[in-house]
Design a protein around this motif. Sequence first.
Motif, PDB file in Angstrom:
ATOM      1  N   GLY A 198       1.148  -1.343   0.039  1.00  0.00           N
ATOM      2  CA  GLY A 198       0.264  -0.024  -0.171  1.00  0.00           C
ATOM      3  C   GLY A 198       0.974   1.095   0.300  1.00  0.00           C
ATOM      4  N   ALA A 199       0.194   2.651  -0.264  1.00  0.00           N
ATOM      5  CA  ALA A 199       0.794   3.802  -0.195  1.00  0.00           C
ATOM      6  C   ALA A 199       0.115   4.010   0.805  1.00  0.00           C
ATOM      7  N   ALA A 222       2.160  10.213  -0.004  1.00  0.00           N
ATOM      8  CA  ALA A 222       3.037   9.778  -1.256  1.00  0.00           C
ATOM      9  C   ALA A 222       2.767  10.008  -2.995  1.00  0.00           C
ATOM     10  N   ALA A 223       1.860   9.099  -3.091  1.00  0.00           N
ATOM     11  CA  ALA A 223       1.744  10.177  -4.686  1.00  0.00           C
ATOM     12  C   ALA A 223       1.429  11.410  -4.691  1.00  0.00           C
ATOM     13  N   PRO A 224       0.594  12.332  -3.935  1.00  0.00           N
ATOM     14  CA  PRO A 224       0.911  13.379  -3.779  1.00  0.00           C
ATOM     15  C   PRO A 224       1.899  14.764  -4.690  1.00  0.00           C
ATOM     16  N   THR A 225       2.701  13.788  -3.958  1.00  0.00           N
ATOM     17  CA  THR A 225       4.184  14.369  -2.992  1.00  0.00           C
ATOM     18  C   THR A 225       4.582  14.119  -4.598  1.00  0.00           C
ATOM     19  N   VAL A 226       5.044  12.784  -5.139  1.00  0.00           N
ATOM     20  CA  VAL A 226       5.637  12.193  -6.500  1.00  0.00           C
ATOM     21  C   VAL A 226       4.144  12.781  -7.236  1.00  0.00           C
ATOM     22  N   ALA A 256      -1.012   0.089  -5.628  1.00  0.00           N
ATOM     23  CA  ALA A 256      -0.694   0.725  -5.097  1.00  0.00           C
ATOM     24  C   ALA A 256      -1.185   2.276  -4.928  1.00  0.00           C
ATOM     25  N   GLY A 257      -1.880   2.598  -6.269  1.00  0.00           N
ATOM     26  CA  GLY A 257      -2.313   4.071  -6.742  1.00  0.00           C
ATOM     27  C   GLY A 257      -1.204   5.645  -7.065  1.00  0.00           C
ATOM     28  N   ILE A 258       0.367   4.807  -7.467  1.00  0.00           N
ATOM     29  CA  ILE A 258       1.261   5.727  -7.870  1.00  0.00           C
ATOM     30  C   ILE A 258       1.177   5.868  -8.791  1.00  0.00           C
ATOM     31  N   ASP A 259       1.664   5.947 -10.158  1.00  0.00           N
ATOM     32  CA  ASP A 259       1.381   6.151 -11.577  1.00  0.00           C
ATOM     33  C   ASP A 259       2.994   6.601 -11.489  1.00  0.00           C
ATOM     34  N   PRO A 260       3.545   4.526 -11.952  1.00  0.00           N
ATOM     35  CA  PRO A 260       4.952   3.986 -12.042  1.00  0.00           C
ATOM     36  C   PRO A 260       5.599   5.031 -13.372  1.00  0.00           C
ATOM     37  N   SER A 261       4.802   5.351 -14.670  1.00  0.00           N
ATOM     38  CA  SER A 261       5.204   6.112 -15.299  1.00  0.00           C
ATOM     39  C   SER A 261       6.565   8.066 -15.149  1.00  0.00           C
TER      40      SER A 261
END
Length: 232
Positions: free
Chosen positions: A101-102, A106-110, A138-143
């Motif tokens: 999980g994230a 994490a996702a907003p910062t990335v 986990a909801g983080i865009d790997p691209s």
Amino acid sequence: MIHFMEIKAVIFDRDHTLLYFDQAQLAALEENIAVIAPELPPHAAVRAWSSWPGPWPQHRDDEPAFWAEFWAGLGHAHGLQPAQILSLTNDVGAIYHTTFGAYPDAAPTVRALRSGGIRLAILTNYELPSVDLTLAHAGIDPSLFDIALTSAMLGVYKPDSRAYLAAAAALDLPPSACLFVDDLAENVAAARSVGMPAYQIDRSLPVDNLDAARISTLDTLIGLLLPPSTRD
């Protein structure tokens, strides 16, 4: 002292920095294993993973063969039937990435860092190359990441200095232009030893301790690295 205007990229550790192990999903995975192979002792797969002598796969395309070898070895050691081994290979190996999980920051910062022109990378001691699958689940865009380097791909583990130098080289940047973030103090210290600015993420802190290069939340990086006009 970190010269933030010189930072062109952020290199993140993955486990306990961007992602955590989802205990509920891990329990569900153990239950799935128990249904397929009730003969296996509890946590046998975890112990086999921890003691796996290698080699680890270096490319995504190598992972199916790895899982087949892993479950065959474990299955034969415990007298499982071929059909059980095949089911473990196909059904469990394919969902391992769902046990991550994230963290909420994490996702907003990335996204914010990437939108602000900061390049992103991952440097992890995780053995499997399918880092993108764990991020996506986990909801983080790997691209959003230029590169994702694992210990198996590099042949060295953090805190070996070669890992940090390899990550900077893959970004075609000097270490001084890369900011490294990890949850382990020894990994942060090793990054600094090669001239790479680094912060330790410690979510147990009530507030950031920037003087000690420790942050309590990843979104602190947005304020440090991006001018107000570029922040979301």
